[in-house]
Design an enzyme around this catalytic site. Structure first.
Site, mmCIF file in Angstrom:
data_model
loop_
_atom_site.group_PDB
_atom_site.id
_atom_site.type_symbol
_atom_site.label_atom_id
_atom_site.label_comp_id
_atom_site.label_asym_id
_atom_site.label_seq_id
_atom_site.Cartn_x
_atom_site.Cartn_y
_atom_site.Cartn_z
ATOM 1 N N GLY A 1 3.987 22.682 10.192
ATOM 2 C CA GLY A 1 5.352 22.208 10.278
ATOM 3 C C GLY A 1 6.092 22.413 8.973
ATOM 4 O O GLY A 1 5.603 23.060 8.038
ATOM 5 N N HIS B 1 9.398 14.299 9.244
ATOM 6 C CA HIS B 1 10.002 13.546 10.344
ATOM 7 C C HIS B 1 10.880 12.456 9.740
ATOM 8 O O HIS B 1 10.449 11.724 8.851
ATOM 9 C CB HIS B 1 8.901 12.938 11.208
ATOM 10 N N ALA C 1 9.151 9.000 10.722
ATOM 11 C CA ALA C 1 7.686 8.907 10.688
ATOM 12 C C ALA C 1 7.070 9.661 9.522
ATOM 13 O O ALA C 1 5.853 9.638 9.342
ATOM 14 C CB ALA C 1 7.090 9.414 12.008
ATOM 15 N N GLY C 2 7.891 10.330 8.711
ATOM 16 C CA GLY C 2 7.382 10.996 7.516
ATOM 17 C C GLY C 2 6.479 12.175 7.817
ATOM 18 O O GLY C 2 6.819 13.064 8.590
ATOM 19 N N HIS D 1 0.829 -1.212 0.000
ATOM 20 C CA HIS D 1 0.000 0.000 0.000
ATOM 21 C C HIS D 1 0.859 1.257 0.000
ATOM 22 O O HIS D 1 1.834 1.351 0.741
ATOM 23 C CB HIS D 1 -0.916 0.006 1.226
#
Length: 298
Positions: A164, A168, A171-172, A83
């Site tokens: 932002g 990250h 964590a993207g 996915h």
């Protein structure tokens, strides 16, 4: 004042490590007044879908806690799966369920997005009805390039996060927004030829001339050794599930294969299932409001 109930259906990029999935679910369940209704995991997709409901403030807090937990446990630098994904908590949709308006849920999504950045340090894109620009409405457009493409994507002025900056490192980013009910419905085929599934998906999805309000991908399920047409129906009132089923069945026949089974991921409104029951049972003059027992008990 009647209590407002909002549904949230985050997708996390983990479907193989049961302990990680449970810790993420527990983070959601730890919020008072929030109820986890369901969660499902798929190892081939390497993805889990969590469904929970609560008050506006409750679902915001649960989404933030989920993002903080997932960012500590999921590292997309070593992640792989069928996915598409952009974040440890990839997409976080909010849906009005009871006594909450669309405008109120858009506000919920934006407040959640701001807190995810401020408290979990994960940049956020807004999508669907919360999108800050037309080119950000479609989830597939926002997610294009996936995690691996974020370094370049976030340099483009057109694709700066709404909250932002950058992304990250493990964590993207997360994609947050208000939307209507969506049904995730997968159809497994009697073949391991993923090219057939991709051709069927192209025939079915709206973007290539198929059914309205349908998104579809053709993928391979290694655990089941079969190809799958993975479908999202964004408005079942426009395209009911039985129509998806019948078109996939017809397209599959062209390639000498058939549907062996289907999967419902997460929850679906009762009417969506009743519509298919009415169609296949060929009930004349069926009335959902008066002829479904549960409608008289709610």
């Amino acid at each position: 004042m009647k209590p407002k109930i909002v549904e949230c259906v985050p997708n996390i990029s983990e479907g193989r490590n049961e302990n990680t999935v449970k810790e993420c679910v527990n983070a959601v369940a730890s919020v008072p007044g929030v109820t986890v209704l369901n969660y499902t995991s798929d190892p081939d997709h390497n993805r889990s879908v969590i469904t929970f409901i609560g008050s506006p403030d409750g679902v915001i807090e649960a989404a933030v806690r989920l993002c903080k937990t997932a960012s500590e446990l999921i590292d997309l630098r070593t992640h792989s799966g069928e996915h598409p994904r952009m974040g440890a908590v990839d997409v976080i949709p909010f849906i009005p369920v009871k006594n909450a308006t669309e405008e109120e849920v858009i506000d919920v999504s934006k407040r959640a997005a701001e807190q995810i950045w401020n408290r979990a340090s994960i940049p956020v894109y807004l999508y669907e009805k919360s999108a800050s620009a037309p080119h950000r409405e479609n989830l597939a457009d926002v997610r294009r390039g996936e995690f691996e493409g974020l370094s370049e994507k976030t340099k483009d002025p057109l694709w700066q996060p709404d909250f932002g900056s950058g992304f990250h490192e493990s964590a993207g980013v997360s994609i947050v927004g208000a939307r209507d009910f969506l049904i995730a419905y997968n159809l497994n085929l009697s073949t391991d030829n993923v090219d057939i599934a991709k051709k069927i998906a192209k025939a079915v999805r709206n973007s290539s001339g198929g059914l309205g309000c349908v998104k579809a991908l053709g993928i391979m399920l290694k655990e089941k050794n079969c190809a799958q047409v993975s479908v999202n129906v964004t408005d079942f009132n426009i395209t009911p599930l039985y129509r998806v089923n019948e078109l996939v069945k017809a397209e599959a026949k062209r390639w000498g294969v058939h549907i062996t089974s289907t999967e419902l991921i997460g929850l679906a409104p009762m009417k969506a299932l009743i519509d298919s029951a009415e169609y296949y049972l060929q009930i004349e003059d069926f009335d959902f409001d008066t002829q479904v027992l549960e409608n008289h008990l709610l």
